[in-house]
Design an enzyme around this catalytic site. Structure first.
Site, PDB file in Angstrom:
ATOM      1  N   SER A 224      23.555  34.653 -19.128  1.00 36.78           N
ATOM      2  CA  SER A 224      23.561  34.807 -20.360  1.00 36.78           C
ATOM      3  C   SER A 224      24.924  34.611 -21.021  1.00 36.78           C
ATOM      4  CB  SER A 224      23.908  36.429 -20.247  1.00 36.78           C
ATOM      5  OG  SER A 224      24.592  36.745 -21.742  1.00 36.78           O
ATOM      6  N   VAL A 225      24.248  33.675 -22.390  1.00 36.27           N
ATOM      7  CA  VAL A 225      24.507  32.636 -23.234  1.00 36.27           C
ATOM      8  C   VAL A 225      25.870  33.551 -24.087  1.00 36.27           C
ATOM      9  CG1 VAL A 225      22.361  31.813 -24.472  1.00 36.27           C
ATOM     10  CG2 VAL A 225      23.446  34.042 -25.599  1.00 36.27           C
TER      11      VAL A 225
ATOM     12  N   ASN B 148      19.024  28.773 -28.637  1.00 30.85           N
ATOM     13  CA  ASN B 148      17.502  29.322 -28.575  1.00 30.85           C
ATOM     14  C   ASN B 148      17.150  30.601 -28.227  1.00 30.85           C
ATOM     15  OD1 ASN B 148      14.068  29.328 -29.401  1.00 30.85           O
ATOM     16  ND2 ASN B 148      14.300  29.870 -27.573  1.00 30.85           N
TER      17      ASN B 148
ATOM     18  N   SER C 185      16.755  32.019 -39.191  1.00 33.92           N
ATOM     19  CA  SER C 185      15.260  33.167 -39.508  1.00 33.92           C
ATOM     20  C   SER C 185      15.080  33.309 -41.130  1.00 33.92           C
ATOM     21  CB  SER C 185      15.638  34.262 -38.441  1.00 33.92           C
ATOM     22  OG  SER C 185      14.271  35.078 -39.302  1.00 33.92           O
TER      23      SER C 185
ATOM     24  N   TYR D 296      20.080  41.806 -37.210  1.00 30.50           N
ATOM     25  CA  TYR D 296      19.432  40.080 -36.452  1.00 30.50           C
ATOM     26  C   TYR D 296      19.889  39.329 -38.041  1.00 30.50           C
ATOM     27  CZ  TYR D 296      15.776  37.463 -35.600  1.00 30.50           C
ATOM     28  OH  TYR D 296      14.950  36.031 -35.804  1.00 30.50           O
TER      29      TYR D 296
ATOM     30  N   LYS E  85      22.014  35.758 -38.056  1.00 33.93           N
ATOM     31  CA  LYS E  85      21.036  34.548 -38.183  1.00 33.93           C
ATOM     32  C   LYS E  85      22.031  34.099 -39.558  1.00 33.93           C
ATOM     33  CE  LYS E  85      18.243  34.261 -34.825  1.00 33.93           C
ATOM     34  NZ  LYS E  85      18.500  33.126 -34.120  1.00 33.93           N
TER      35      LYS E  85
ATOM     36  N   ALA F 246       7.308  31.499 -35.649  1.00 31.28           N
ATOM     37  CA  ALA F 246       5.980  31.605 -34.732  1.00 31.28           C
ATOM     38  C   ALA F 246       5.750  32.362 -34.443  1.00 31.28           C
ATOM     39  CB  ALA F 246       6.826  30.765 -33.569  1.00 31.28           C
TER      40      ALA F 246
END
Length: 433
Positions: A73-74, A97, A149, A162, A166, A194
């Site tokens: 996990s990051v 990312n 984002s 979120y 971001k 994307a």
């Protein structure tokens, strides 16, 4: 294929699919050694599997590239960086990312919904970047990308968690850009649009299919190349379109001792964006704020009276000299632009530091301000002098050259720069340095 990454090592988090996968494949194709990190969980961050990272590594190796998988996990960034060091001996590029979604309206949001988003997006970017930082600092090279984002820029219904995370990453990258400047560590923010397992929850399927991750990849590839020199910027890509996002501030209005009623009466002027100015750095904002303070104090001075408009501490005698310089630069900024340099003055009481003053003639908007050099820049010359001695030098009572030779005026860096500065100020009938 002119942009090569031979000898470079990259970590791409969340590289098991979507955007991360395309970054990893493209970098490997261009000679980069890649750590493909992916926990292998679902878009809500509630599961794990090694298969996604393994598959991408296999693709890279099948094409003749070099890659290794990492399944951490990051939030355990040190383990991810250790994978790079153990396998490739260095780390040059970090592309943060990895991400998850837990979309829900504020009233229905749980602590877990909030905490998981911040753990993956914000703490994850922090943990991986911090672990890589010492290696980049020592080798005086690094390229860092964090992923924001449009929700982070504009907000989005049902994505308060979120969007907040971001948005935080933009400030994170901008701060890294300043801290890393002297080490050739560049940090920038990407706003990608994307189709992926994350965006399929907020976009119709036909739009997800049209927004291929591969359309974002060229921008990211260039952003992490050694020839790329931008830092502290915000770039956007999607559907074959590439651009940048910048912050502008309206001219607003100075209202001395304003009340709420005054604000209401002047609201149209306060919110008018006609003639808005681009503010690129915090030092530019500081200079702008000081100019506004001068304007405010001048407008509030009694009729027939005088106001120094000084934003510098009154306990330092030489503040008046720096205020004089600040006023001169404000009146004629073009006069100092030829210097294209930054001079830092450290004023002491003979032993201990009293304050620092920066002459920033390098930025687009030259300014003189209180405090150390900002925006990650380094001074071209640093002058250390006692407050009383500096006043005497300015008044002509103490010869600057004799003060320098006698150790009263200490200069680190470009000494010739000070002579050029003195010439300019004398030409403008300012105090001698």
């Amino acid at each position: 294929m002119s942009l090569r990454f031979d000898g470079k090592v990259a970590i791409v988090t969340g590289a098991g699919g979507g955007l991360g996968r395309t970054y990893a494949l493209e970098l490997a194709k261009r000679g980069c050694k890649v750590v493909v990190n992916d926990l292998g969980g679902d878009r809500h961050g509630t599961s794990a599997s090694s298969s996604m990272a393994d598959k991408v590594v296999q693709e890279i190796k099948a094409a003749g590239g070099q890659a290794v998988a990492n399944y951490d996990s990051v939030e355990f960034g040190d383990k991810i960086v250790k994978t790079a060091i153990d396998n490739f001996g260095r780390i040059d590029i970090v592309i943060n990312n990895a991400g998850i979604l837990r979309d829900v309206s504020l009233l229905k949001m749980t602590e877990l919904d909030w905490d998981l988003i911040f753990k993956v997006h914000v703490k994850g970017a922090y943990a991986v970047t911090k672990a890589a930082w010492p290696y980049m600092r020592d080798q005086k090279y690094g390229r860092i990308v964090v992923t924001s984002s449009n929700a982070g820029v504009h907000g989005n219904f049902g994505q308060a968690n979120y969007a907040a995370a971001k948005s935080a990453l933009i400030g994170f990258a901008n701060s890294l850009a300043q801290e890393g400047a002297k080490y050739n560590i560049l940090a920038n923010t990407l706003v990608p649009t994307a189709g992926s397992r994350l965006t399929e929850t907020v976009m119709p399927k036909n739009l997800v299919d049209a927004l291929k991750p591969e359309y974002v990849t060229p921008l990211v590839t260039y952003m992490v190349h050694e020839s790329f020199q931008e830092s502290g910027k915000l770039f956007e890509a999607g559907a074959g379109w590439y651009g940048t996002i910048q912050y502008y501030k309206g001219k607003g209005k100075v209202i001395s001792n304003a009340s709420a009623d005054d604000i209401a009466k002047n609201w149209s002027t306060i919110t008018d964006m006609a003639g808005a100015e681009f503010i690129g750095t915090i030092s530019e904002q500081s200079g702008r704020l000081m100019a506004l303070l001068d304007e405010n104090e001048s407008s509030s001075a009694p009729s027939g009276g005088s106001s120094s408009g000084s934003a510098f501490p009154s306990n330092i005698k030489s503040s008046a000299l720096f205020q004089e310089m600040a006023d001169g630069v404000k009146a004629d900024p073009n006069a100092v632009k030829p210097l294209k340099a930054i001079v830092l003055y450290v004023i002491t009481d003979g032993k201990n530091e009293l304050g620092k003053f920066t002459l920033d003639f390098k930025s687009a908007n030259p300014s003189v301000y209180l405090g150390d050099v900002q925006n990650g820049e380094k001074p071209n010359a640093t002058v250390t002098v006692a407050d009383s001695d500096f006043v005497d030098i300015a008044a002509g009572k103490l010869n600057a050259q004799k003060a320098f030779m006698g150790g009263k005026l200490k200069v680190k860096g470009n000494v010739m720069l000070l002579q050029k500065l003195q010439t300019l100020l004398e030409k403008a009938k300012k105090s001698k340095l």
